[in-house]
Design a protein around this motif. Structure first.
Motif, short mmCIF file in Angstrom:
data_model
loop_
_atom_site.label_atom_id
_atom_site.label_comp_id
_atom_site.label_asym_id
_atom_site.label_seq_id
_atom_site.Cartn_x
_atom_site.Cartn_y
_atom_site.Cartn_z
N ILE A 140 10.89 9.19 -2.01
CA ILE A 140 11.20 7.83 -2.47
C ILE A 140 12.32 7.22 -1.62
O ILE A 140 12.25 6.04 -1.23
N VAL A 141 13.34 8.03 -1.30
CA VAL A 141 14.43 7.53 -0.47
C VAL A 141 13.91 7.15 0.93
O VAL A 141 14.32 6.13 1.51
N SER A 142 12.97 7.93 1.45
CA SER A 142 12.39 7.62 2.76
C SER A 142 11.65 6.28 2.72
O SER A 142 11.76 5.46 3.64
N PHE A 143 10.90 6.05 1.63
CA PHE A 143 10.20 4.77 1.51
C PHE A 143 11.19 3.61 1.40
O PHE A 143 11.01 2.56 2.04
N LEU A 144 12.23 3.81 0.59
CA LEU A 144 13.22 2.74 0.43
C LEU A 144 13.93 2.45 1.76
O LEU A 144 14.21 1.29 2.09
N ILE A 192 0.84 -1.21 0.00
CA ILE A 192 0.00 0.00 0.00
C ILE A 192 0.87 1.25 0.00
O ILE A 192 0.63 2.21 -0.75
N LEU A 193 1.90 1.26 0.83
CA LEU A 193 2.79 2.43 0.89
C LEU A 193 3.50 2.65 -0.45
O LEU A 193 3.65 3.79 -0.89
N ALA A 194 3.92 1.56 -1.09
CA ALA A 194 4.60 1.69 -2.39
C ALA A 194 3.66 2.30 -3.42
O ALA A 194 4.05 3.20 -4.19
N LEU A 195 2.40 1.86 -3.43
CA LEU A 195 1.43 2.41 -4.38
C LEU A 195 1.16 3.88 -4.09
O LEU A 195 1.06 4.70 -5.02
N VAL A 196 1.03 4.22 -2.81
CA VAL A 196 0.76 5.62 -2.45
C VAL A 196 1.94 6.51 -2.86
O VAL A 196 1.75 7.59 -3.44
N VAL A 197 3.16 6.06 -2.58
CA VAL A 197 4.34 6.85 -2.95
C VAL A 197 4.43 7.01 -4.46
O VAL A 197 4.72 8.11 -4.97
N PHE A 198 4.15 5.95 -5.20
CA PHE A 198 4.19 6.02 -6.66
C PHE A 198 3.14 7.01 -7.17
O PHE A 198 3.43 7.86 -8.03
N TYR A 199 1.92 6.93 -6.65
CA TYR A 199 0.86 7.82 -7.10
C TYR A 199 1.19 9.28 -6.77
O TYR A 199 1.01 10.19 -7.60
N VAL A 200 1.68 9.52 -5.55
CA VAL A 200 2.01 10.89 -5.13
C VAL A 200 3.12 11.46 -6.01
O VAL A 200 3.04 12.61 -6.47
N ALA A 201 4.14 10.66 -6.29
CA ALA A 201 5.24 11.14 -7.14
C ALA A 201 4.75 11.43 -8.55
O ALA A 201 5.08 12.48 -9.14
N PHE A 202 3.94 10.54 -9.08
CA PHE A 202 3.41 10.71 -10.44
C PHE A 202 2.54 11.96 -10.54
O PHE A 202 2.70 12.79 -11.44
N SER A 203 1.61 12.10 -9.63
CA SER A 203 0.65 13.22 -9.71
C SER A 203 1.32 14.55 -9.43
O SER A 203 0.95 15.57 -10.03
N ASN A 204 2.31 14.58 -8.54
CA ASN A 204 2.97 15.85 -8.22
C ASN A 204 3.84 16.34 -9.37
O ASN A 204 3.89 17.55 -9.65
N LEU A 205 4.51 15.43 -10.04
CA LEU A 205 5.46 15.85 -11.09
C LEU A 205 4.82 15.96 -12.47
O LEU A 205 5.23 16.81 -13.27
N LEU A 206 3.82 15.15 -12.76
CA LEU A 206 3.32 15.07 -14.13
C LEU A 206 1.95 15.68 -14.35
O LEU A 206 1.62 16.03 -15.48
N LEU A 207 1.14 15.80 -13.31
CA LEU A 207 -0.20 16.35 -13.51
C LEU A 207 -0.19 17.86 -13.34
O LEU A 207 0.58 18.40 -12.54
N PRO A 208 -1.06 18.59 -14.09
CA PRO A 208 -1.14 20.06 -13.90
C PRO A 208 -1.71 20.40 -12.52
O PRO A 208 -2.47 19.62 -11.94
#
Length: 394
Positions: free
Chosen positions: A233-237, A41-57
């Motif tokens: 991402i480093v914190s999750f890893l 769950i944490l991996a999915l949340v981190v992936f979604y947050v990174a994707f939406s923050n960097l790529l979405l308007p």
């Protein structure tokens, strides 16, 4: 009959060999359903947050703000700290009320590195001395600040300084066979003494203001979204690796001895185990993990000051683990997220009742949920499974 036994043995050997062929991560997480679910769950949340923050308007409904990114990164650092405490409290019975000290030392090591990266961009423009040292009329850098302009040296100090303190403290305490509530009180006294020392301006750590006004980390702008996402991402890893280390220890023979010490220390010592050495090793590993958590916390929050040494913070840390579920590892992570999210919300919405609510929650969990939230979920799941079995036609 003999043939059947041989076939069974061969089948069992094939199963064991198949298990050994699994990747090392899957072997460590074997029979750990809760851990797999929480980390996934944490991996999915981190992936979604990174994707939406960097790529979405930014005007998108699914955009996640940089503030939320920072908040999630802070929660992950706290989860690693809770995991470190659960390793010593949940599996070897050491209730440390001073783990905030190890967290703070790791944080100060990172803070010293970040201060050295400011260079001549400070208020006073001194390329060698941080602003607070110029303000205090110091003429040269204190000796214990040397080397913190090097990231590799800093990473070593983040682990070694808390580990060394834990080794000295643990060696003296465990050798004297201080246990139970007495050990808890001594750990609390340790962090309180450090807090008083770090509040002094002449200690060379910024006094009550601490270390702040950070600019860069490894040459990257700390205010940039990409840097924030990288820290997340480093914190999750780091949390993932910390969980694997803790789980590996618990699954090993060392972990079984630790549990034996927790449940019957005198009996374990009587049958020949050097209890003090086992306790010391786990205590040092836990302190090093707490130091890494502190180092990840500082660049994301932007400040480290002596308040993190306060006994109140270390006590709150115990509450995180108790609410999540002591002795489960993943329960400590869940507890850290639940309590810190509630703290973020209630300290702004109802600041006057938050501490009372936290204390009441701890009492309720202690009395009615000794295994925490994950224990309750496991119990409900067990009842549901039991009901499903009874409904199966014979």
């Amino acid at each position: 009959m003999h043939k059947t036994k041989v076939e069974k043995m061969m089948k069992r050997s094939e199963i064991l060999l198949a298990g050994k062929r699994k990747p090392i991560i899957l072997q460590i997480l074997n029979n750990d359903r809760g851990g797999k679910i929480v980390l996934s769950i944490l991996a999915l949340v981190v992936f979604y947050v990174a994707f939406s923050n960097l790529l979405l308007p930014k005007d998108s409904l699914f955009y996640v703000s940089t503030y939320t990114v920072t908040l999630l990164g802070k929660y992950l650092a706290f989860a690693l700290l809770a995991l470190a405490l659960d390793l010593v409290w949940g599996y070897i019975g050491i209730l440390s009320l001073g783990h905030g000290a190890f967290f703070s030392l790791g944080g100060y090591a990172m803070g010293m590195y970040l201060m050295r990266q400011i260079g001549d961009r400070g208020v006073y423009g001194n390329p060698e001395l941080p602003d607070f040292m110029v303000f205090m009329n110091l003429k040269e850098l204190p000796w214990f600040w040397y080397g913190f302009d090097n990231p590799i040296f800093t990473m070593l100090m983040i682990v070694l300084v808390p580990g060394l303190l834990a080794f000295i403290f643990g060696y003296l305490a465990f050798r004297s066979r201080v246990t139970g509530v007495y050990l808890s009180i001594i750990t609390q006294a340790m962090t309180y003494a450090l807090m008083l020392a770090f509040f002094r301006n002449d200690m060379g750590f910024g006094g009550n203001n601490g270390l702040t006004d950070f600019k860069d980390i490894l040459g990257f702008d700390l205010s940039a979204d990409t840097t924030r996402i990288s820290l997340l991402i480093v914190s999750f890893l780091a949390l993932f690796v910390g969980y694997l280390i803790a789980r590996f220890i618990i699954n090993s023979r060392l972990g079984r001895v630790c549990i034996a010490i927790r449940d019957a220390e005198s009996r374990t010592r009587f049958i020949g185990y050097k209890v003090e050495q086992y306790k010391l090793f786990i205590f040092v590993v836990s302190a090093a993990m707490a130091g890494v958590a502190g180092a990840l916390y500082v660049p994301q929050v932007g400040i480290i000051n002596p308040n993190v040494f306060s006994p109140l913070f270390s006590i709150e840390l115990v509450i995180w683990v108790a609410i999540g579920g002591r002795g489960t590892l993943y329960g400590a992570i869940v507890g850290a997220f639940i309590v810190n999210y509630a703290s973020t919300y209630f300290t702004s919405a109802l600041p006057e009742v938050w501490l009372y609510a936290l204390g009441g929650l701890f009492v309720v969990v202690t009395l009615f949920l000794p295994k925490g939230v994950v224990g309750l979920l496991s119990k409900l799941n067990f009842k549901k499974s039991k009901g499903e079995v009874t409904n199966v036609p014979a």
